[in-house]
Design an enzyme around this catalytic site. Sequence first.
Site, PDB file in Angstrom:
ATOM      1  N   GLY A 176      -0.738   4.665  -0.100  1.00 32.18           N
ATOM      2  CA  GLY A 176      -1.873   5.892   0.653  1.00 32.18           C
ATOM      3  C   GLY A 176      -0.344   6.555   1.549  1.00 32.18           C
ATOM      4  O   GLY A 176       0.368   6.121   1.790  1.00 32.18           O
ATOM      5  N   LEU A 177      -1.238   7.180   2.513  1.00 36.87           N
ATOM      6  CA  LEU A 177      -0.256   8.066   3.426  1.00 36.87           C
ATOM      7  C   LEU A 177       0.742   6.803   4.373  1.00 36.87           C
ATOM      8  O   LEU A 177       1.611   7.518   5.440  1.00 36.87           O
ATOM      9  CB  LEU A 177      -1.333   8.886   4.065  1.00 36.87           C
ATOM     10  CG  LEU A 177      -1.337  10.152   3.349  1.00 36.87           C
ATOM     11  CD1 LEU A 177      -2.618  11.092   4.327  1.00 36.87           C
ATOM     12  CD2 LEU A 177      -0.505  11.167   2.949  1.00 36.87           C
ATOM     13  N   ARG A 221     -19.430  12.448  12.760  1.00 37.19           N
ATOM     14  CA  ARG A 221     -20.587  11.607  11.345  1.00 37.19           C
ATOM     15  C   ARG A 221     -22.195  11.037  11.984  1.00 37.19           C
ATOM     16  O   ARG A 221     -22.775  11.151  10.965  1.00 37.19           O
ATOM     17  CB  ARG A 221     -19.747  11.557  10.633  1.00 37.19           C
ATOM     18  CG  ARG A 221     -18.169  12.246  10.095  1.00 37.19           C
ATOM     19  CD  ARG A 221     -17.354  11.693   9.566  1.00 37.19           C
ATOM     20  NE  ARG A 221     -16.358  12.835   9.201  1.00 37.19           N
ATOM     21  CZ  ARG A 221     -15.649  12.211   8.299  1.00 37.19           C
ATOM     22  NH1 ARG A 221     -14.758  11.285   8.280  1.00 37.19           N
ATOM     23  NH2 ARG A 221     -15.006  13.427   8.100  1.00 37.19           N
ATOM     24  N   LEU A 230      -6.123  10.943   8.251  1.00 40.59           N
ATOM     25  CA  LEU A 230      -4.802  11.297   8.113  1.00 40.59           C
ATOM     26  C   LEU A 230      -4.209  11.777   9.353  1.00 40.59           C
ATOM     27  O   LEU A 230      -2.767  11.282   8.551  1.00 40.59           O
ATOM     28  CB  LEU A 230      -4.966  12.768   7.398  1.00 40.59           C
ATOM     29  CG  LEU A 230      -6.096  12.894   5.856  1.00 40.59           C
ATOM     30  CD1 LEU A 230      -5.651  14.308   5.023  1.00 40.59           C
ATOM     31  CD2 LEU A 230      -5.856  12.143   4.884  1.00 40.59           C
ATOM     32  N   HIS A 234     -18.204   5.205   4.428  1.00 47.31           N
ATOM     33  CA  HIS A 234     -17.022   6.130   4.181  1.00 47.31           C
ATOM     34  C   HIS A 234     -15.928   5.518   4.013  1.00 47.31           C
ATOM     35  O   HIS A 234     -15.076   4.902   3.539  1.00 47.31           O
ATOM     36  CB  HIS A 234     -17.462   7.247   4.962  1.00 47.31           C
ATOM     37  CG  HIS A 234     -16.648   8.440   4.003  1.00 47.31           C
ATOM     38  ND1 HIS A 234     -15.438   8.678   3.324  1.00 47.31           N
ATOM     39  CD2 HIS A 234     -15.654   8.258   5.047  1.00 47.31           C
ATOM     40  CE1 HIS A 234     -14.429   9.626   3.337  1.00 47.31           C
ATOM     41  NE2 HIS A 234     -14.737   9.370   4.615  1.00 47.31           N
ATOM     42  N   GLY A 245       0.526  -1.178  -0.136  1.00 44.40           N
ATOM     43  CA  GLY A 245       0.300   0.424   0.276  1.00 44.40           C
ATOM     44  C   GLY A 245       0.836   1.244   0.379  1.00 44.40           C
ATOM     45  O   GLY A 245       1.917   1.430   0.515  1.00 44.40           O
ATOM     46  N   SER A 295     -16.451  17.188   1.855  1.00 47.69           N
ATOM     47  CA  SER A 295     -15.772  17.511   2.430  1.00 47.69           C
ATOM     48  C   SER A 295     -17.357  17.602   3.301  1.00 47.69           C
ATOM     49  O   SER A 295     -17.664  18.642   3.767  1.00 47.69           O
ATOM     50  CB  SER A 295     -14.755  18.301   2.362  1.00 47.69           C
ATOM     51  OG  SER A 295     -13.616  18.933   3.552  1.00 47.69           O
ATOM     52  N   GLU A 335      -6.092   2.682   8.666  1.00 50.53           N
ATOM     53  CA  GLU A 335      -7.566   2.700   8.422  1.00 50.53           C
ATOM     54  C   GLU A 335      -7.505   0.975   8.011  1.00 50.53           C
ATOM     55  O   GLU A 335      -8.495   0.162   8.689  1.00 50.53           O
ATOM     56  CB  GLU A 335      -8.294   3.168   7.159  1.00 50.53           C
ATOM     57  CG  GLU A 335      -9.423   2.771   7.085  1.00 50.53           C
ATOM     58  CD  GLU A 335     -10.004   3.296   6.069  1.00 50.53           C
ATOM     59  OE1 GLU A 335     -11.896   2.903   5.763  1.00 50.53           O
ATOM     60  OE2 GLU A 335      -9.592   3.952   5.093  1.00 50.53           O
TER      61      GLU A 335
END
Length: 637
Positions: free
Chosen positions: A42-43, A330, A441, A401, A40, A284, A425
């Site tokens: 990603g970040l 959320r 993030l 999400h 991976g 967002s 994640e």
Amino acid sequence: MQFDAHIPAGPLTDKWDLHRFELKLVSPANKRKFEIIVVGTGLAGASASASLAELGYYVKTFCIQDSPRRAHSIAAQGGINAAKNYTNEGDSIWRLFYDTIKGGDYRSREANVYRLAQLSNNIIDQCVAQGVPFARDYGGLLANRSFGGSQVSRTFYARGQTGQQLLLGAYSALMRQVGAGMVTLMPRREMMDLVLINGQARGIVTRNLINGELESHAADAVVLCTGGYGNVYYLSTNAESSNVGAGFRAYRQGAMFANPCFTQIHPTCIPHTGDHQSKLTLMSESLRNDGRVWVPHNSGDIRDPQDIPEEDRDYYLEQKYPSFGNLVPRDVASRAAKAQCDSGKGVGLTRCAVYLDFADAIRRDGRETIAKKYGNLFDMYELISDDSPYEKPMMIYPASHYTMGGLWVDYNLMSTIPGLFVLGEANFSDHGANRLGASALMQGLADGYFIVPYTIGGYFAGTTLSPASSDHAAFKDSTLAARERINRLKSINGKRTVDNFARELGRVMWDYCGMSRDEQGLARALTLIQELRAEFWENVLVPGLDKDYNKSLEKAGRLADSLDFAEIMIYDALNRSESCGGHFRQESQTEEGEAKRDDENFSHVSIWEFTGSDQEPKMHKEPLEFENVELSQRSYK
């Protein structure tokens, strides 16, 4: 079975510093003797690869896309949290820790969450040094804005493309190490299996997505940074290539899965319009800083929003949650939107949407100011909907999400398989039952830049590793199993497409294990998923060649994993008969319709063990102990 999370002793504020001192070290000269696989980019993956290589380890980094820059972290929009307190509003590491624990509805480890808050400030310094173009205020300091679940402004941002800018920073650090020869980049590879030798993670088998070749790669440790499983719902805000496959492969090899029913529904997505869609588009959460959420007071009011006067508008979040208003977490905002639509007040063609209105903000601050904050998001919305948010309200509705569940890890971010570390994640560790906005993030970069470089060294220094190469029999066995699975998928030659099956699975999961769940519906979902899986293995159509670029074959393998994994989600949701965060059981709610926890019976991590194909998984528990925060009914009023 006992699960030792290896939480350090001592005061909460000192645990990470003490632990870093107590970890055994690998000398600079000896680091060159170790090779690490990172899956991976990603970040979490890019930052881990760059940091480990900078220390002197040789790293092999695998990317499912053609470039690390296309990892799904690029889609994150709103910002990244840190407790800098630049706005002088009273923020602190402790307040960020408390907001995160509370936001997760008290279903995460105190020690992990405090460390995340503690490292947040280091992340901002690191990214500024890399040249990430954060927004700045008039005086030149980094700007902040508010996000859901917090009453202070602590979210750093780069307009509506924060994930993209952070990923470019991590990517530049990664490519520096590629140029230095410390990182070997392997794009267009999908992990097919995790390889264990003597019970330790020692490599992976991958499929080259261009030519279909199966490849074996050996190493001294494996770091999974492969994101979440939101695409089990089919329609989600995730990229189409995001999948549960790598984590599920590790689960089948003995890495246990924690809290799989903890999924997040994001409240501000462009609504679903029909079966032509393969994914949904996120707007967002930062938009809720200036946008006001409302529906018509009267059900069935189909007037254009500009024609509905103030007295006929219901600003339901502001009225029900006066302290937080439109910036409630959320899960709270999502359930509230669903309740309004269920009562007949939904808007748009499907009546499954609410308004997000910027008229007041534009009158107050001016169109130019709003455009500077959100212009690219407004442009994206207009391209998709053909409506300008400057002229009329956005229409939004909740969608799948983020996923808070993931592979179980200890304080060192190591799974139940020695040598298998899980970051971002893909693990379960920091967000409990609901993730606060702008914290994904933060976690990915904390894990990659500042945690795993320490803890993986402690593993190497305290572990005996026998020599292993890709010629080992374990690699041959895994390659053979992967080949047999591909051949089986190709040989079915049924009549239903992979997308057709995936859409049906997503509909079952959304209807019965989405924003609300109950025992009867979950039991029904379990039966439907088992029936759908049986039909999949008898009637799926996978055209094309396996020794070729074949998207249908890719999707079929991922869907096979999702069908199995969806069952684990249902088992977990059935077992957890309380409501907490995004896991809302209809049988467990307060008189006001809020999530009602059962701390006596469910203050634990649910950990699931693979027991065999077509067998019910076995559940274990890791008790959660709260010594620094008081358990209370979550309230945002």
